[in-house]
Design a protein around this motif. Structure first.
Motif, PDB file in Angstrom:
ATOM      1  N   GLU A 141       0.668  -1.101   0.111  1.00  0.00           N
ATOM      2  CA  GLU A 141      -0.152  -0.086  -0.092  1.00  0.00           C
ATOM      3  C   GLU A 141       1.037   1.227  -0.064  1.00  0.00           C
ATOM      4  O   GLU A 141       2.145   0.988   0.272  1.00  0.00           O
ATOM      5  N   THR A 143       0.429   5.832   0.159  1.00  0.00           N
ATOM      6  CA  THR A 143      -0.207   7.097   0.667  1.00  0.00           C
ATOM      7  C   THR A 143      -0.135   8.126  -0.929  1.00  0.00           C
ATOM      8  O   THR A 143       0.950   8.351  -1.062  1.00  0.00           O
ATOM      9  N   SER A 145       0.423  11.253  -1.916  1.00  0.00           N
ATOM     10  CA  SER A 145       0.951  12.665  -1.310  1.00  0.00           C
ATOM     11  C   SER A 145       0.551  13.820  -2.149  1.00  0.00           C
ATOM     12  O   SER A 145       0.327  14.866  -1.462  1.00  0.00           O
ATOM     13  N   THR A 166       5.430   5.530  -0.142  1.00  0.00           N
ATOM     14  CA  THR A 166       5.358   4.253   0.601  1.00  0.00           C
ATOM     15  C   THR A 166       6.379   4.583   1.888  1.00  0.00           C
ATOM     16  O   THR A 166       6.800   5.453   1.835  1.00  0.00           O
ATOM     17  N   GLU A 188      -5.713  13.325  -1.879  1.00  0.00           N
ATOM     18  CA  GLU A 188      -4.368  13.535  -1.447  1.00  0.00           C
ATOM     19  C   GLU A 188      -4.643  12.911   0.202  1.00  0.00           C
ATOM     20  O   GLU A 188      -5.748  13.368   0.843  1.00  0.00           O
ATOM     21  N   GLY A 189      -3.538  12.314   0.353  1.00  0.00           N
ATOM     22  CA  GLY A 189      -3.770  11.646   1.798  1.00  0.00           C
ATOM     23  C   GLY A 189      -4.526  10.551   2.167  1.00  0.00           C
ATOM     24  O   GLY A 189      -4.266   9.662   2.923  1.00  0.00           O
ATOM     25  N   SER A 190      -5.198  10.081   1.020  1.00  0.00           N
ATOM     26  CA  SER A 190      -5.651   8.475   1.199  1.00  0.00           C
ATOM     27  C   SER A 190      -4.608   7.449   1.034  1.00  0.00           C
ATOM     28  O   SER A 190      -3.740   7.783   0.194  1.00  0.00           O
ATOM     29  N   THR A 191      -5.012   6.309   1.621  1.00  0.00           N
ATOM     30  CA  THR A 191      -4.320   5.253   1.540  1.00  0.00           C
ATOM     31  C   THR A 191      -4.818   4.390   0.435  1.00  0.00           C
ATOM     32  O   THR A 191      -6.208   3.912   0.438  1.00  0.00           O
ATOM     33  N   THR A 227      -9.583   0.915  -0.770  1.00  0.00           N
ATOM     34  CA  THR A 227      -9.175   1.174   0.585  1.00  0.00           C
ATOM     35  C   THR A 227     -10.280   1.020   1.658  1.00  0.00           C
ATOM     36  O   THR A 227     -11.357   1.438   1.298  1.00  0.00           O
ATOM     37  N   THR A 311       4.840  11.788   7.571  1.00  0.00           N
ATOM     38  CA  THR A 311       4.975  10.780   6.327  1.00  0.00           C
ATOM     39  C   THR A 311       5.324   9.700   6.835  1.00  0.00           C
ATOM     40  O   THR A 311       5.761   8.930   7.613  1.00  0.00           O
ATOM     41  N   ARG A 312       4.782   8.516   5.667  1.00  0.00           N
ATOM     42  CA  ARG A 312       5.111   7.135   5.968  1.00  0.00           C
ATOM     43  C   ARG A 312       6.493   6.792   5.994  1.00  0.00           C
ATOM     44  O   ARG A 312       6.834   5.882   6.867  1.00  0.00           O
TER      45      ARG A 312
END
Length: 534
Positions: A141, A143, A145, A166, A188-191, A227, A311-312
């Motif tokens: 998965e 995100t 950005s 990632t 933006e911001g969704s996984t 998601t 951030t991830r």
């Protein structure tokens, strides 16, 4: 006939369980469309189709245990497609992962779209789905950005649409075709999951802007790779638990309601069952506890604060560094090195070196060579612990810690012990540039056996680096500073650098750590030792 085989599963992982088949024999498949999902004791791995065609047969069924490179299935490649091949543009089929599913036509941009919509549902122009690209081994998965385009914008083929983040790398998503961006599915911001739909592009001049979907209208993705909605039990009826988890629940007498799934879309994995079984009777499995709350902040101070989501990549850095402290018996030993000879050698040959090899001669190649030389004498610093075993590496894959605007990454230079000074400098320069541009792939950051971190470029005089698991050693370089030293009974000014070796005391004894650092010091203070293998 093309064979579908088990991909590389990761370091020290030799087998996996076939968890789910997304296709059945006779189904049409597209290149890179997900065929099945494998489950190891550490990660879940998706297997894409290597070619377009039809799934001829399935060799390894759900629940089977398979080894690396084992045969999973066979695909009959698409042969002569007849008149279809003469068309200027490939017509999507219902089995194509990038083709719009029939139910996606329900998301018409206007009430009268059904009357005028042609193929794809956008005024007679073909619609193309923008999918999440391959993210790398063991990455399932990402995100979203940044979106570089908005709905209604015209895009060119291969123009950057958005950037995904990632837990290790950033991935840019190009437009698969020229046209108009008609819909953004993942904001933006969704996984998003691997191979999920990000957006829709309408090809041709007729492609117009489509309104963004309503907040209460979840975008569809053909029923796959979406998601999961918020909430513990949402969508559980549609989630297929791992075969090994089902077997473990039956063996341990654990019901499905007692288990908190940690897999994709709340899917229950084998380790989730183990956690539930070890919990006290009658007490449901609880999710991980959140971090301790912050101390109270005055109202006037709170108004001047800025809260930014980690951030991830930063979350992964934080987790891995803390895990290294928690899991390893980490200790640091120090020494100092006189850089006089290395600096003199570099000054004498740097122009000739750059003229011949097309790359500057820096200090990193000397340190890399010195470390590779010392690792041969003290192999435990180049080893790792796997359960109750020690795995010695008869090669040196050197990780070079690199600071980037988004965080610290460690690209790996493979078989550095067999490389020349010029090859090392070229590899470091190339990896460093790719790191700063967020172009590194997952494969380029895996498999390191030892790491060098140069805090001296930022002015650090002394520090204790943290191990990069599962490695057992990391060398910290620092600032070169002129200091008075006693040489031959005389006080002289010499360029000195402090060196720090952090090591895992479970596998490396103090004698080995000190010996390693002394060998690095000796090689740098007299570089001729590297040539003579002394």
């Amino acid at each position: 006939m093309t064979e579908v085989r088990v991909p590389t599963l990761g370091e020290s992982v030799t087998e996996a369980t076939v968890a789910t088949w997304f296709k059945k024999p006779g189904d049409t498949v597209a290149v890179d469309e997900m065929l099945c999902e494998l489950e190891t004791d550490k990660v879940t791995v998706e297997v894409p189709s290597p070619v377009a065609g039809k799934l001829a047969d399935i060799v390894a069924n759900e629940g089977d245990t398979v080894g690396v490179d084992a045969l999973l299935a066979n695909i009959a490649e698409a042969g002569n497609a007849g008149p279809e091949e003469t068309k200027p543009r490939k017509q999507p089929t219902e089995g194509d992962a990038k083709a719009p599913k029939p139910k996606e036509k329900e998301k018409a941009p206007s009430a009268d779209a059904d009357a005028g919509a042609g193929e794809g549902g956008y005024g007679g122009d073909e619609s193309i789905d923008v999918m999440v690209p391959t993210l790398g081994e063991s990455v399932s998965e990402a995100t979203v950005s940044t979106w570089f385009k908005k709905v209604g914008d015209s895009v060119e083929a291969d123009e950057m649409l958005c950037e995904l983040e990632t837990d290790k790398v950033s991935v840019e998503v190009p437009a698969p075709a020229a046209g108009t961006l008609t819909e953004i599915v993942a904001e933006e911001g969704s996984t998003v999951q691997a191979n999920a739909k990000l957006a829709v592009i309408a090809q041709g001049a007729g492609g117009g802007a489509a309104p963004a979907p309503k907040q209460d209208q979840a975008p569809t993705n053909g029923g796959q790779y979406t998601t999961p909605p918020a909430g513990d039990g949402a969508g559980r009826a549609d989630v297929e638990d791992a075969p090994s988890a089902k077997k473990a629940m039956a063996e341990k007498g654990v019901s499905r309601d007692q288990v908190q799934g940690s897999g994709r879309d709340g899917r229950v994995m084998k380790e989730d069952v183990a956690k539930a079984a070890s919990a006290p009777q009658g007490q449901p499995q609880q999710p991980a506890q959140p971090a301790a709350p912050r101390a109270p902040v005055a109202a006037d101070d709170a108004a001047r604060e800025e809260r930014v989501k980690m951030t991830r990549l930063r979350q992964t850095i934080a987790r891995r560094l803390k895990d290294a402290q928690n899991n390893a018996a980490m200790l640091t030993t120090y020494n100092e090195v006189d850089m006089t000879e290395v600096m003199a050698l570099r000054k004498e040959y740097k122009d000739l070196f750059e003229k011949k090899h097309g790359v500057r001669l820096g200090f990193m190649s000397f340190f890399t060579k010195a470390c590779a030389h010392a690792l041969k004498e003290v192999p435990e610093v180049n080893a790792e612990i796997d359960g109750t075993d020690i795995v010695y590496k008869n090669f040196v894959h050197m990780g070079i810690a690199t600071g980037t605007p988004t965080g610290l990454v460690v690209p790996v230079i493979r078989d550095v012990d067999a490389m020349s000074f010029a090859e090392i400098e070229k590899a470091i320069a190339e990896k460093g540039k790719r790191a700063r541009d967020n172009k590194l792939s997952m494969a380029e950051m895996q498999g390191g056996t030892f790491t060098i971190s140069n805090g001296g470029v930022y002015g650090s005089l002394m520090s204790s680096p943290i191990l990069n698991p599962p490695q057992s050693g990391i060398l910290g370089m620092h600032k070169i500073q002129d200091r008075p030293m006693v040489v031959g009974g005389q006080i002289v000014i010499r360029p000195m650098m402090y060196l720090a070796l952090s090591y895992d005391h479970r596998i490396v004894d103090g004698k080995g750590a000190v010996t390693f650092l002394v060998r690095v010091k000796e090689a740098l203070e007299d570089p001729r030792r590297l040539l003579m293998d002394l």
